[in-house]
Write an enzyme that holds these catalytic residues in place. Structure first.
Site, PDB file in Angstrom:
ATOM      1  N   ASP A   1     -23.551 -78.814  27.145  1.00  0.00           N
ATOM      2  CA  ASP A   1     -23.866 -77.506  26.570  1.00  0.00           C
ATOM      3  C   ASP A   1     -25.251 -77.609  25.922  1.00  0.00           C
ATOM      4  O   ASP A   1     -25.389 -78.087  24.806  1.00  0.00           O
ATOM      5  CB  ASP A   1     -22.786 -77.129  25.540  1.00  0.00           C
ATOM      6  CG  ASP A   1     -23.087 -75.796  24.866  1.00  0.00           C
ATOM      7  OD1 ASP A   1     -24.197 -75.259  25.056  1.00  0.00           O
ATOM      8  OD2 ASP A   1     -22.203 -75.300  24.136  1.00  0.00           O
TER       9      ASP A   1
ATOM     10  N   TYR B   1     -19.750 -63.205  11.402  1.00  0.00           N
ATOM     11  CA  TYR B   1     -18.966 -63.980  10.429  1.00  0.00           C
ATOM     12  C   TYR B   1     -18.950 -63.311   9.058  1.00  0.00           C
ATOM     13  O   TYR B   1     -19.192 -63.958   8.034  1.00  0.00           O
ATOM     14  CB  TYR B   1     -19.522 -65.411  10.317  1.00  0.00           C
ATOM     15  CG  TYR B   1     -19.774 -66.052  11.652  1.00  0.00           C
ATOM     16  CD1 TYR B   1     -18.703 -66.426  12.456  1.00  0.00           C
ATOM     17  CD2 TYR B   1     -21.066 -66.259  12.117  1.00  0.00           C
ATOM     18  CE1 TYR B   1     -18.919 -66.996  13.701  1.00  0.00           C
ATOM     19  CE2 TYR B   1     -21.289 -66.825  13.372  1.00  0.00           C
ATOM     20  CZ  TYR B   1     -20.214 -67.193  14.149  1.00  0.00           C
ATOM     21  OH  TYR B   1     -20.435 -67.753  15.381  1.00  0.00           O
TER      22      TYR B   1
ATOM     23  N   TYR C   1     -19.878 -77.316  18.473  1.00  0.00           N
ATOM     24  CA  TYR C   1     -19.786 -75.852  18.510  1.00  0.00           C
ATOM     25  C   TYR C   1     -20.176 -75.396  19.916  1.00  0.00           C
ATOM     26  O   TYR C   1     -21.216 -75.813  20.438  1.00  0.00           O
ATOM     27  CB  TYR C   1     -20.722 -75.200  17.477  1.00  0.00           C
ATOM     28  CG  TYR C   1     -20.661 -73.698  17.579  1.00  0.00           C
ATOM     29  CD1 TYR C   1     -19.662 -72.976  16.928  1.00  0.00           C
ATOM     30  CD2 TYR C   1     -21.556 -72.999  18.378  1.00  0.00           C
ATOM     31  CE1 TYR C   1     -19.560 -71.601  17.077  1.00  0.00           C
ATOM     32  CE2 TYR C   1     -21.460 -71.620  18.527  1.00  0.00           C
ATOM     33  CZ  TYR C   1     -20.458 -70.938  17.871  1.00  0.00           C
ATOM     34  OH  TYR C   1     -20.353 -69.573  18.028  1.00  0.00           O
TER      35      TYR C   1
ATOM     36  N   LYS D   1     -29.740 -68.865  24.760  1.00  0.00           N
ATOM     37  CA  LYS D   1     -30.642 -68.752  23.613  1.00  0.00           C
ATOM     38  C   LYS D   1     -32.116 -68.601  23.995  1.00  0.00           C
ATOM     39  O   LYS D   1     -32.559 -67.506  24.283  1.00  0.00           O
ATOM     40  CB  LYS D   1     -30.430 -69.944  22.673  1.00  0.00           C
ATOM     41  CG  LYS D   1     -29.079 -69.873  21.934  1.00  0.00           C
ATOM     42  CD  LYS D   1     -29.007 -70.917  20.851  1.00  0.00           C
ATOM     43  CE  LYS D   1     -27.678 -70.912  20.132  1.00  0.00           C
ATOM     44  NZ  LYS D   1     -27.560 -69.894  19.112  1.00  0.00           N
TER      45      LYS D   1
END
Ligand code: PMP
Length: 400
Positions: free
Chosen positions: A228, A13, A131, A257
């Site tokens: 998720d 980003y 997200y 993760k």
């Protein structure tokens, strides 16, 4: 290195040339910078490094696997670390069929493909504030505003968005979900949500009754439920999975993760027998699928998780974050302080000055990566009370 970085390297980003700090090593919960300073990592490398860095057991698992093979294709071949990992994830989640993906975003893409192939329908429903990743399929179910949908609008699928889920029980909200699912059921393949904690979409916590209602509605209308758990999985919220707060099992679950203890990129999409049988041939197959190094270190990381008193550790971090962050609630610029499990958040009224917050945190020997109006931390489970106190001190100082 910093000069070369500025000339050549994209960071997340950011534009090429954005300011960065060079890390030369990481041990336990500390990052060592090139200038010799050591920082307590308040970010667990984006939720992943739950056991801390350079863990002897994880290092050894990788070395042992390396002596056998670093990689072999997964098409038509298999190997022990991947098989044992899949069996283990199936036992942990109650979802017996496992697709190994190479990143969280890809795991979400695979979940969407599963739902589309299974139902023959192609629209998704989700909630605002979510997200799910940066690839196009995942991006289309991220919050449309902070997910920057306007930059890619022509290229994104248009899905159904419910308002952001509430923190407290709210019958009106549940009724609204019911009406939305009923109106769109004929075109919906799945409802996808992050259970209980919305991470990169705003670090919001919401009430488990929302998940229970979504489970009932999706069952009633023959729509799949995708959880998720990429950020929430493996104990971060105080339960092993976010869904455990609601006592529900989704049809499809995404993990990532912390799956490898933060060592290598690996994710998984799991589903029920019914979904797997309904799909048959699943049209996805990445080159590095089931990578032996990544699956071996994931197995070792799950061994460590099973051995460590993670519930107690997360509870201890939760109380350390609660005590330490309380002081920020009085700052005039602070809107809210909230803590759930090993996640601590200071939400400010105005967007944070990222460089200034990081500078202040580094002054106190802590690494933070705020975004938007959020200064937050998810410390490694291995962080001591003193280290958590240092992290909260830095967060409070940085928010002033
Ligand atoms: N889903 C959730 C809930 C996430 O938090 C993330 C990463 N922040 C992703 C998906 C995407 O994972 P990755 O960055 O590994 O692609």
């Amino acid at each position: 290195m910093l000069d070369l970085d500025r000339d050549h390297v994209w960071h997340p980003y950011a534009a090429v040339g954005a300011p960065v700090r060079e890390v030369t090593a990481a041990h336990g919960v500390r990052l060592r910078l090139a200038d010799g300073r050591e920082l307590i990592d308040g970010m667990s490398s984006w939720w992943a490094a739950i056991h801390g860095y350079n863990h002897p057991r994880l290092n050894q698992a990788l070395r042992d696997q390396l002596d056998d093979m670093a990689h072999v294709m997964f098409g038509g071949l298999t190997h022990e670390p991947a098989v044992l990992l899949a069996r283990r994830l199936a036992a942990m989640t109650g979802l017996p069929k496992v697709f190994l993906a190479d990143s969280g975003s890809v795991a979400v893409e695979v979940a969407i493909k599963m739902a589309v192939q299974y139902t023959g329908r192609s629209r998704l429903m989700t909630v605002r504030g979510g997200y799910h990743g940066d690839t196009f399929g995942a991006m289309a179910v991220c919050d449309p505003v902070n997910g920057m949908h306007h930059l890619f609008s022509g290229a994104l699928a248009r899905h159904v968005f419910a308002p952001a889920p509430p923190r407290e029980p709210d019958q009106g909200y549940l009724d609204e979900l019911g009406a939305l699912v009923a109106r769109h059921a004929h075109e919906l393949a799945a409802v996808i949500v992050e259970p209980v904690v919305q991470g990169a979409g705003g670090m919001r916590f919401y009430h488990p009754s929302v998940l229970r209602r979504l489970r009932e509605l999706t069952e009633e209308y023959g729509v799949l439920l995708i959880a998720d758990e990429i950020a929430t999985g493996f104990g971060r919220t105080g339960e092993l999975f976010g869904c455990d707060h609601a006592g529900i099992r989704p049809d499809i679950m995404c993990l990532g993760k912390a799956l490898t203890g933060g060592y290598l990129s690996l994710a998984a999409t799991l589903c029920t027998d019914r979904v797997a049988e309904g799909i048959g041939v699943l049209m996805h197959g990445p080159t590095f699928m089931g990578n032996p190094l990544a699956t071996a270190v994931a197995g070792a990381s799950l061994d460590l998780l099973a051995e460590r008193p993670w519930r107690e550790e997360v509870r201890r971090i939760e109380s350390g974050l609660t005590d330490g962050l309380a002081a920020a609630a009085d700052h005039p610029g602070v809107k809210e302080v909230r803590v759930l499990g090993a996640i601590g958040v200071i939400e400010t009224h105005d967007p944070v000055d990222v460089a200034r917050v990081q500078e202040r945190a580094v002054e106190l020997g802590v690494w933070l990566r705020p975004f938007g109006r959020l200064i937050y931390s998810m410390p490694p489970y291995a962080a001591t009370p003193a280290e958590v106190a240092r992290i909260t001190e830095a967060m409070v100082y940085a928010s002033a």
